[in-house]
Motif scaffolding. Sequence first.
Motif, PDB file in Angstrom:
ATOM      1  N   ARG A  47       0.839  -1.201   0.000  1.00 23.83           N
ATOM      2  CA  ARG A  47       0.000   0.000   0.000  1.00 23.83           C
ATOM      3  C   ARG A  47       0.876   1.254   0.000  1.00 23.83           C
ATOM      4  N   LEU A  48       1.975   1.211   0.778  1.00 24.34           N
ATOM      5  CA  LEU A  48       2.889   2.351   0.808  1.00 24.34           C
ATOM      6  C   LEU A  48       3.426   2.630  -0.599  1.00 24.34           C
ATOM      7  N   CYS A  49       3.847   1.596  -1.292  1.00 27.54           N
ATOM      8  CA  CYS A  49       4.390   1.779  -2.644  1.00 27.54           C
ATOM      9  C   CYS A  49       3.317   2.295  -3.605  1.00 27.54           C
ATOM     10  N   GLN A  50       2.074   1.818  -3.420  1.00 25.34           N
ATOM     11  CA  GLN A  50       0.979   2.280  -4.286  1.00 25.34           C
ATOM     12  C   GLN A  50       0.688   3.764  -4.107  1.00 25.34           C
ATOM     13  N   ARG A  51       1.024   4.306  -2.966  1.00 26.43           N
ATOM     14  CA  ARG A  51       0.770   5.737  -2.758  1.00 26.43           C
ATOM     15  C   ARG A  51       1.768   6.592  -3.555  1.00 26.43           C
ATOM     16  N   PHE A  52       2.843   5.969  -3.979  1.00 26.63           N
ATOM     17  CA  PHE A  52       3.829   6.697  -4.785  1.00 26.63           C
ATOM     18  C   PHE A  52       3.691   6.400  -6.280  1.00 26.63           C
ATOM     19  N   PHE A  53       3.254   5.202  -6.600  1.00 29.34           N
ATOM     20  CA  PHE A  53       3.229   4.785  -8.012  1.00 29.34           C
ATOM     21  C   PHE A  53       1.879   4.182  -8.373  1.00 29.34           C
ATOM     22  N   SER A  54       1.252   4.752  -9.420  1.00 30.39           N
ATOM     23  CA  SER A  54      -0.061   4.228  -9.811  1.00 30.39           C
ATOM     24  C   SER A  54       0.070   2.917 -10.577  1.00 30.39           C
ATOM     25  N   ASP A  55       1.221   2.686 -11.199  1.00 33.85           N
ATOM     26  CA  ASP A  55       1.421   1.451 -11.957  1.00 33.85           C
ATOM     27  C   ASP A  55       1.585   0.287 -10.968  1.00 33.85           C
ATOM     28  N   PRO A  56       0.633  -0.670 -10.990  1.00 32.09           N
ATOM     29  CA  PRO A  56       0.678  -1.749  -9.998  1.00 32.09           C
ATOM     30  C   PRO A  56       1.946  -2.591 -10.087  1.00 32.09           C
ATOM     31  N   GLU A  57       2.492  -2.688 -11.289  1.00 30.51           N
ATOM     32  CA  GLU A  57       3.695  -3.506 -11.450  1.00 30.51           C
ATOM     33  C   GLU A  57       4.900  -2.856 -10.760  1.00 30.51           C
ATOM     34  N   ILE A  58       5.000  -1.557 -10.910  1.00 33.28           N
ATOM     35  CA  ILE A  58       6.111  -0.838 -10.258  1.00 33.28           C
ATOM     36  C   ILE A  58       5.976  -0.959  -8.742  1.00 33.28           C
ATOM     37  N   ALA A  59       4.739  -0.773  -8.264  1.00 33.94           N
ATOM     38  CA  ALA A  59       4.508  -0.847  -6.812  1.00 33.94           C
ATOM     39  C   ALA A  59       4.882  -2.235  -6.285  1.00 33.94           C
ATOM     40  N   ARG A  60       4.475  -3.262  -7.012  1.00 32.84           N
ATOM     41  CA  ARG A  60       4.786  -4.636  -6.572  1.00 32.84           C
ATOM     42  C   ARG A  60       6.289  -4.903  -6.612  1.00 32.84           C
ATOM     43  N   ASP A  61       6.937  -4.455  -7.689  1.00 35.83           N
ATOM     44  CA  ASP A  61       8.384  -4.665  -7.825  1.00 35.83           C
ATOM     45  C   ASP A  61       9.141  -4.002  -6.684  1.00 35.83           C
ATOM     46  N   LEU A  62       8.711  -2.781  -6.339  1.00 40.24           N
ATOM     47  CA  LEU A  62       9.405  -2.059  -5.275  1.00 40.24           C
ATOM     48  C   LEU A  62       9.204  -2.728  -3.922  1.00 40.24           C
ATOM     49  N   ALA A  63       7.987  -3.219  -3.704  1.00 39.33           N
ATOM     50  CA  ALA A  63       7.716  -3.923  -2.445  1.00 39.33           C
ATOM     51  C   ALA A  63       8.604  -5.167  -2.367  1.00 39.33           C
ATOM     52  N   GLN A  64       8.667  -5.874  -3.475  1.00 31.28           N
ATOM     53  CA  GLN A  64       9.491  -7.085  -3.556  1.00 31.28           C
ATOM     54  C   GLN A  64      10.963  -6.755  -3.278  1.00 31.28           C
ATOM     55  N   GLU A  65      11.428  -5.702  -3.928  1.00 29.28           N
ATOM     56  CA  GLU A  65      12.822  -5.275  -3.758  1.00 29.28           C
ATOM     57  C   GLU A  65      13.086  -4.899  -2.292  1.00 29.28           C
ATOM     58  N   GLY A  66      12.096  -4.276  -1.673  1.00 28.59           N
ATOM     59  CA  GLY A  66      12.231  -3.916  -0.261  1.00 28.59           C
ATOM     60  C   GLY A  66      12.456  -5.142   0.611  1.00 28.59           C
ATOM     61  N   PHE A  67      11.698  -6.201   0.343  1.00 35.38           N
ATOM     62  CA  PHE A  67      11.852  -7.428   1.135  1.00 35.38           C
ATOM     63  C   PHE A  67      13.207  -8.093   0.875  1.00 35.38           C
ATOM     64  N   ILE A  68      13.646  -8.032  -0.367  1.00 34.39           N
ATOM     65  CA  ILE A  68      14.955  -8.628  -0.691  1.00 34.39           C
ATOM     66  C   ILE A  68      16.060  -7.885   0.067  1.00 34.39           C
ATOM     67  N   ARG A  69      15.958  -6.548   0.029  1.00 31.32           N
ATOM     68  CA  ARG A  69      16.984  -5.753   0.741  1.00 31.32           C
ATOM     69  C   ARG A  69      16.945  -6.004   2.241  1.00 31.32           C
ATOM     70  N   ALA A  70      15.724  -6.116   2.765  1.00 32.46           N
ATOM     71  CA  ALA A  70      15.599  -6.367   4.202  1.00 32.46           C
ATOM     72  C   ALA A  70      16.220  -7.727   4.545  1.00 32.46           C
ATOM     73  N   TYR A  71      15.980  -8.699   3.691  1.00 31.66           N
ATOM     74  CA  TYR A  71      16.518 -10.040   3.934  1.00 31.66           C
ATOM     75  C   TYR A  71      18.050 -10.026   3.946  1.00 31.66           C
ATOM     76  N   THR A  72      18.605  -9.351   2.951  1.00 33.13           N
ATOM     77  CA  THR A  72      20.065  -9.350   2.856  1.00 33.13           C
ATOM     78  C   THR A  72      20.719  -8.491   3.948  1.00 33.13           C
ATOM     79  N   ALA A  73      19.947  -7.535   4.462  1.00 29.89           N
ATOM     80  CA  ALA A  73      20.523  -6.652   5.504  1.00 29.89           C
ATOM     81  C   ALA A  73      20.068  -7.044   6.906  1.00 29.89           C
TER      82      ALA A  73
END
Lengths: 210, 141
Positions: A47-73
Amino acid sequence: MLGLAASRKIAWSLTAKPDEELIAEVLGGDSAAFNELSSRHRPRVERLCQRFFSDPEIARDLAQEGFIRAYTALRTYRAEMPFGGWLRSIVINLCYDELRRRKRRPEELVGDFGAPEVQWMHLVNEASPENIVGDAEERQEAHDLAHRLLDTLRPEDRMVMVLKESEEMSVAEIASILGWSEAKVKIRAFRARQALRKQAERMLAVGRRR
Amino acid sequence: MNCFEARQEFPALWRKTATPERSAEVYSHLKGCAKCDHAFRVFALSAPVLHSAVEPERNAAEFRRRVAYRAQRGLSVTRPAREPRRLLAMCAGMMVLFAASTAAYLSVAAPIGSYTDEITNSDSGYEFPVDTAPTSNDFAG
Ligand SMILES: [Zn+2]
């Protein structure tokens, strides 16, 4: 029957585990525990990503990337801060970088609206506040127009607007996450509000004309 | 309920987290206060993104198809603001072309800023408030 009950019990016990416990399991080598952590926090992050990007694919990709970064860090995570807040700061910075990468300057609000958008603007002008609140949720065009409105803001203004209004973060929190001074957050917030109001007035005028 | 209190409740009203009694109070205030009613309508235009708990399920392919359709018809959702360099070049060109004939005119005509200038510079000279409290306060009519 027993199997189903047992699996429910396992599922319940997993969801009941505090984040810190799951993190300890991940750090101990059980990477599956991270799935539980991500499914727990995914709706809020998306939902946070959707507030910045209307394109659902971008929002999903960013959320995914966030989890990957959190995992690695994850080893750098310190329990003084709730995991959700730590994850959110990662995602906020990802979104900010993406906003800046995509759009280095604000965009003009183009006055060529589609029929459903004009209908929505007309409704916002004419309907009772109760009806506006009731109708907005199911109308895609209400969300599209709101995105168009927010797209007119500079990336840093949009950041502050979303973090203050949607995430209800304090000036100090925003400053700390983005690495800005509190004065800069206040100035951006002030400018964002002024700019947004101006553009909204313009949209309302369009709705009145049609 | 005064205007300040009513506007403070806009987000809760939108998120439907206000109690029925509180919502009724706000709606009743809006009926009798034209300024707050207008402020609510301004608020309502950005609220679907800023304050709604969920966004309607969007199909990514459908979203891209609509964006492509808009672009084809020239109905772009938004388009980048003119680059400052292009703006400068345009200004320079105009100055060269019309320098002689407009000199006299320019000396008497008031300068008119572009819309982008207006939105980006509108706050200059304004004293910033110490507290930048919630937007709904600032959606004054
Ligand atoms: Zn009022």
